[in-house]
Design an enzyme around this catalytic site. Sequence first.
Site, PDB file in Angstrom:
ATOM      1  N   HIS A   1      -7.133   1.556  -8.487  1.00 42.64           N
ATOM      2  CA  HIS A   1      -6.147   0.565  -8.055  1.00 42.64           C
ATOM      3  C   HIS A   1      -6.880  -0.781  -7.985  1.00 42.64           C
ATOM      4  CE1 HIS A   1      -3.431  -1.316  -5.051  1.00 42.64           C
ATOM      5  NE2 HIS A   1      -2.556  -0.373  -5.351  1.00 42.64           N
TER       6      HIS A   1
ATOM      7  N   LYS B   1       1.974   5.350   3.462  1.00 40.36           N
ATOM      8  CA  LYS B   1       2.163   6.287   2.353  1.00 40.36           C
ATOM      9  C   LYS B   1       2.313   7.710   2.863  1.00 40.36           C
ATOM     10  CE  LYS B   1       0.541   3.297  -1.145  1.00 40.36           C
ATOM     11  NZ  LYS B   1      -0.495   2.897  -2.064  1.00 40.36           N
TER      12      LYS B   1
ATOM     13  N   GLN C   1      -3.453   7.875  -1.877  1.00 45.80           N
ATOM     14  CA  GLN C   1      -2.494   8.764  -2.543  1.00 45.80           C
ATOM     15  C   GLN C   1      -2.692  10.229  -2.189  1.00 45.80           C
ATOM     16  OE1 GLN C   1       0.171   8.052  -4.287  1.00 45.80           O
ATOM     17  NE2 GLN C   1      -0.213   5.872  -4.147  1.00 45.80           N
TER      18      GLN C   1
ATOM     19  N   ASP D   1     -10.995   6.446  -1.735  1.00 44.49           N
ATOM     20  CA  ASP D   1      -9.694   5.862  -1.430  1.00 44.49           C
ATOM     21  C   ASP D   1      -8.683   7.009  -1.369  1.00 44.49           C
ATOM     22  OD1 ASP D   1      -7.123   4.911  -1.660  1.00 44.49           O
ATOM     23  OD2 ASP D   1      -7.548   3.510  -3.293  1.00 44.49           O
TER      24      ASP D   1
ATOM     25  N   CYS E   1      -0.558  -1.885 -10.185  1.00 41.35           N
ATOM     26  CA  CYS E   1      -1.854  -2.390  -9.716  1.00 41.35           C
ATOM     27  C   CYS E   1      -3.015  -1.678 -10.406  1.00 41.35           C
ATOM     28  CB  CYS E   1      -2.012  -2.268  -8.197  1.00 41.35           C
ATOM     29  SG  CYS E   1      -0.804  -3.193  -7.273  1.00 41.35           S
TER      30      CYS E   1
HETATM   31  C1  LIG Z   1      -1.331   1.982  -2.206  1.00 38.15           C
HETATM   32  C2  LIG Z   1      -2.714   2.144  -2.674  1.00 38.15           C
HETATM   33  C3  LIG Z   1      -3.714   1.258  -2.256  1.00 38.15           C
HETATM   34  C4  LIG Z   1      -3.445   0.047  -1.414  1.00 38.15           C
HETATM   35  O1  LIG Z   1      -2.919   0.394  -0.179  1.00 38.15           O
HETATM   36  P1  LIG Z   1      -2.414  -0.782   0.818  1.00 38.15           P
HETATM   37  O2  LIG Z   1      -1.637  -0.036   1.848  1.00 38.15           O
HETATM   38  O3  LIG Z   1      -1.570  -1.702  -0.012  1.00 38.15           O
HETATM   39  O4  LIG Z   1      -3.622  -1.440   1.346  1.00 38.15           O
HETATM   40  C5  LIG Z   1      -5.006   1.498  -2.687  1.00 38.15           C
HETATM   41  N1  LIG Z   1      -5.295   2.552  -3.466  1.00 38.15           N
HETATM   42  C6  LIG Z   1      -4.359   3.424  -3.882  1.00 38.15           C
HETATM   43  C7  LIG Z   1      -4.760   4.588  -4.718  1.00 38.15           C
HETATM   44  C8  LIG Z   1      -3.044   3.249  -3.503  1.00 38.15           C
HETATM   45  O5  LIG Z   1      -2.115   4.102  -3.918  1.00 38.15           O
END
Ligand SMILES: *Cc1c(COP(=O)(O)O)cnc(C)c1O
Length: 438
Positions: free
Chosen positions: A155, A258, A235, A232, A396
Amino acid sequence: MFKLFTCSSNRVKAVARALSYKTNSISGVLQLQVMLNVNNIRKDFPILNRKVNGKPLVYLDNAATSQTPKQVIDAIVDYYSNYNANIHRGVHTLSQEATDLYEASRIKIQKHFNAKHAHEIIFTSGTTHGINLVANGFASLLNKNDEIIVSALEHHSNIVPWQMLCERTGATLKVIPMNLEGELLMDVYDTLLTAHTKLVFVNHISNALGTINPIEYIIEKAHNVGAAVLIDGAQSCPHIKPNVQELDVDFYVTSAHKMCGPTGVGMLYGKEAWLNKLPPYQGGGEMIDQVSFKKTTYAALPHKFEAGTPDIAGGIVFGTAIDYMNSIGFEHIAAYENELLGYATKALQTIEGLKIYGTASNKTSVISFNLEGIHPYDVGTILDKLGIAVRTGHHCTQPIMDFYKIPGTVRASFAFYNTKEEIDILVSGVKKAKMMLS
Ligand SMILES: *Cc1c(COP(=O)(O)O)cnc(C)c1O
């Protein structure tokens, strides 16, 4: 939330065969786990009752943000109705109650992710904030001979902070490439790791393609050369329950919105030793004079990284969202969503000229696709007219789109409150879009 039938083995086997669900034998008794009671679950989400353009909402943009159950909405109202006060500073009752709720939520998050200590959980405004906090901290630990590895599946929030870090320190950024299926090439990763590698940075699950990355392998190999790993989890947390101690991961970040929580709040997990090593995020900027040079907020973990008044209600109900998802059960969520993924993949593939991007063998309930010769934005616009919410664009993740040489995709992402009927509506909507646009 789900039904667990325990009955005589013959009947269970017969039902299992009929439904083609897995059975497993537990001390002689066969247990059959039947799908979630989705109709009941949907009652928890008020927004699912609304109409869009005169049609019942079909919400398939869960990878951008999940919907919010009334348990979480009620908890927000409860906080502002009964506990609203600033935390960690007042001696009065309200302030203490708010502080207790906030810290209780931190412990809930700690338990959920199986962190060793509650102070290893830092409240953030979300994944992006968590990543920037770590990247900023590493600026003081890196020099121009050092190397950082990221993946081709990242991302933008996982690419830009590292580029900024490399600009500041002179360190080199290396990228783990991917194949056409959307899987990272682990044999190339092996060759990228050197004695200079200081940090490896990968998402657990790709938001654009749904690929589940082999983070256990990535972490182990990075540790072999002495590099730290940041994962990260934005997801992954809606679908699975990561165990940070078992993963032996150094940093893990996610966003509450999320996983059925509110926007504007998230968490950074860091191993205690690493968090002690990193300088405070807001230690160099202008804000520091105003908000974080109060000795109470700066001394020890986790407050070192939590300068200023946080999203108190958000932090508290992040815990409520975790409770809610655990009450359904992540194993049930994963099994059900996998079924939706299989159903939707099969149905969409019957549409001529439809191409799915991201066909990794290990993926979550995300389908990125395009109709031949048709711009994804146009498909998304027609679907919206039909009440169907999907994401269109580059998600993104422009480098992934460049890799496939496309401007973007239409992305449908499913949650445990979606149904096969909604997928049928999507499929007929895509067919209609194709007819109108070609
Ligand atoms: C949504 C997302 C982000 C960013 O999350 P924010 O809540 O906008 O800070 C980063 N990495 C992944 C894989 C995402 O799906």
